[in-house]
Design an enzyme around this catalytic site. Structure first.
Site, mmCIF file in Angstrom:
data_model
loop_
_atom_site.group_PDB
_atom_site.id
_atom_site.type_symbol
_atom_site.label_atom_id
_atom_site.label_comp_id
_atom_site.label_asym_id
_atom_site.label_seq_id
_atom_site.Cartn_x
_atom_site.Cartn_y
_atom_site.Cartn_z
ATOM 1 N N THR A 259 4.555 -0.590 0.447
ATOM 2 C CA THR A 259 5.752 -1.134 1.092
ATOM 3 C C THR A 259 6.558 0.017 1.660
ATOM 4 O O THR A 259 6.640 1.075 1.059
ATOM 5 C CB THR A 259 6.621 -1.941 0.116
ATOM 6 O OG1 THR A 259 7.852 -2.277 0.788
ATOM 7 C CG2 THR A 259 6.948 -1.173 -1.154
ATOM 8 N N GLY A 260 7.124 -0.195 2.837
ATOM 9 C CA GLY A 260 7.908 0.877 3.452
ATOM 10 C C GLY A 260 7.817 0.790 4.958
ATOM 11 O O GLY A 260 7.427 -0.245 5.511
ATOM 12 N N GLY B 10 2.682 -4.275 11.478
ATOM 13 C CA GLY B 10 2.947 -3.146 10.584
ATOM 14 C C GLY B 10 1.719 -2.772 9.774
ATOM 15 O O GLY B 10 0.586 -3.101 10.136
ATOM 16 N N ASP B 11 1.952 -2.100 8.668
ATOM 17 C CA ASP B 11 0.838 -1.625 7.837
ATOM 18 C C ASP B 11 0.275 -2.718 6.930
ATOM 19 O O ASP B 11 -0.887 -2.643 6.512
ATOM 20 C CB ASP B 11 1.302 -0.458 6.951
ATOM 21 C CG ASP B 11 2.431 -0.881 6.009
ATOM 22 O OD1 ASP B 11 3.345 -1.609 6.455
ATOM 23 O OD2 ASP B 11 2.394 -0.500 4.829
ATOM 24 N N ARG C 155 4.783 -7.388 16.906
ATOM 25 C CA ARG C 155 4.636 -6.062 16.287
ATOM 26 C C ARG C 155 3.797 -6.206 15.009
ATOM 27 O O ARG C 155 3.944 -7.165 14.260
ATOM 28 C CB ARG C 155 6.015 -5.493 15.956
ATOM 29 C CG ARG C 155 5.994 -4.189 15.126
ATOM 30 C CD ARG C 155 6.148 -4.456 13.644
ATOM 31 N NE ARG C 155 6.365 -3.252 12.852
ATOM 32 C CZ ARG C 155 6.367 -3.229 11.527
ATOM 33 N NH1 ARG C 155 6.160 -4.331 10.845
ATOM 34 N NH2 ARG C 155 6.576 -2.108 10.882
ATOM 35 N N GLY D 4 6.307 0.696 8.017
ATOM 36 C CA GLY D 4 4.896 0.452 8.301
ATOM 37 C C GLY D 4 4.257 1.395 9.299
ATOM 38 O O GLY D 4 3.104 1.801 9.128
ATOM 39 N N THR E 90 9.218 -6.592 1.317
ATOM 40 C CA THR E 90 7.796 -6.936 1.326
ATOM 41 C C THR E 90 7.291 -7.084 -0.108
ATOM 42 O O THR E 90 7.829 -6.458 -1.003
ATOM 43 C CB THR E 90 7.060 -5.774 2.017
ATOM 44 O OG1 THR E 90 7.366 -5.820 3.389
ATOM 45 C CG2 THR E 90 5.561 -5.828 1.827
HETATM 46 N N1 ASP Z 1 5.694 -2.299 5.392
HETATM 47 C C1 ASP Z 1 6.369 -3.409 5.971
HETATM 48 C C2 ASP Z 1 6.202 -3.345 7.481
HETATM 49 O O1 ASP Z 1 6.341 -2.284 8.042
HETATM 50 C C3 ASP Z 1 7.824 -3.476 5.668
HETATM 51 C C4 ASP Z 1 8.209 -3.353 4.203
HETATM 52 O O2 ASP Z 1 7.418 -2.873 3.396
HETATM 53 O O3 ASP Z 1 9.322 -3.776 3.833
HETATM 54 O O4 ASP Z 1 6.012 -4.358 8.085
#
Ligand code: ASP
Length: 310
Positions: free
Chosen positions: A228-229, A207-208, A205, A231, A177
């Protein structure tokens, strides 16, 4: 009047260790990060707004196939690409977000258009695509978003009931991300984040990344944050807004607040990942609890750094 200005970017956090990247791959990441920094910083130098700088940096990362956003977006469970993005202006607490969007070349520009050209904060799926067409944003065929390595990544996990941070998949740990935060010469701050989400995610879906307060937040009184992470955990932690709250209500510095959320609160709920932040004085912080995070920052004091590992 001009004050210190700065920009920070990330290209995703996860299991990124030195053994996984060849020197050539490492160099390619540093170059891509450096180009994205330059895209944003060159605008700040000319007196442009933090909003313009974060949008330009994220567009540069979205156009680069190395990162899981725009062109390099990962595959969903049904073999499609669905992208999420958001942007927030700390000066006016204005925000725009899009989710589950296909075909749009630069999702961050669509998020910005939602903020500036609609009465809404968030649009999803078909409605968001329709709005992108009305705004004459650039669309691409499905093939533009196809990459062999992401396809192979997806093949590895597609029959499992799992979703994966794309940089944590065993054979491919190098993509993520993207996001940017900036403080301009007027002391206004902004944040933007864009993603293809997690490999093998359920279709639709969310995410965050497109959720204001979870993956992205900006408020001139406190901070601009891009996360990032994993989500789902960042949503439960309301991660980006929690950093702002710690600064506003507890008087924490940017660094202290980001460390509390990333290295303590998120760790306690197994929320792997990281975040970048800036405050309205041009301070920058980059914090992550995973092995690595593609990242970089540039400040008006001459500092310019790109980094990958701890
Ligand atoms: N945060 C992103 C999500 O969950 C994924 C990522 O940061 O790589 O969609």
């Amino acid at each position: 009047m001009s004050q210190p200005f700065s920009i920070a970017i990330h290209g995703g956090a996860g299991t990124i260790s030195k053994n996984d990247l060849s020197p050539e791959q490492e160099a390619a990441y540093h170059l891509a990060l450096s180009e994205a920094l330059a895209a944003g910083y060159s605008l700040l130098e000319k007196g442009a707004s933090a909003m313009d700088a974060v949008a330009a940096a994220v567009v540069s990362l979205e156009d680069c196939i190395l990162f899981n956003a725009g062109r390099g977006a990962v595959f969903t469970k049904t073999g499609t690409h669905e992208m999420d993005a958001s942007i927030m202006d700390g000066a006016f607490l204005q925000a725009g977000a899009i989710t589950c969007v296909k075909q749009v070349k630069n999702p961050v520009l669509l998020a910005r258009a939602v903020m500036e050209k609609s009465e809404h904060v968030m649009l999803s799926g078909e409605g968001a695509l329709q709005f992108a067409k009305e705004q004459q944003l650039k669309l691409e065929e499905e093939t533009y978003f196809f990459s062999q390595f992401r396809y192979e990544q997806w093949q590895l996990v597609k029959d499992e009931q799992t979703i994966a941070l794309d940089h944590n998949i065993k054979t491919e740990k190098k993509f993520g991300t993207v996001g940017a935060v900036a403080c301009d010469a007027k002391g206004n701050i902004a944040a933007a984040t864009s993603t293809g989400g997690m490999t093998n995610k359920n279709y639709n879906r969310i995410g965050d990344t497109p959720i204001i307060g979870a993956g992205t937040y900006a408020n001139n009184r406190t901070c601009a944050i891009s996360c990032t992470g994993h989500g789902e955990l960042f949503i439960k932690a309301v991660a980006a807004y929690d950093v702002s709250c710690l600064m506003e209500y507890e008087g924490y510095t940017l660094q202290q607040a980001m460390e509390t959320v990333t290295l303590d609160k998120l760790v306690k709920i197994n929320g792997e990942g990281g975040m970048i932040g800036t405050d309205a004085n041009g301070n920058v912080a980059l914090v992550f609890n995973s092995e690595g995070m593609y990242r970089g920052w540039q400040k008006s004091n001459g500092e310019k750094v790109t980094a990958i590992y701890q």
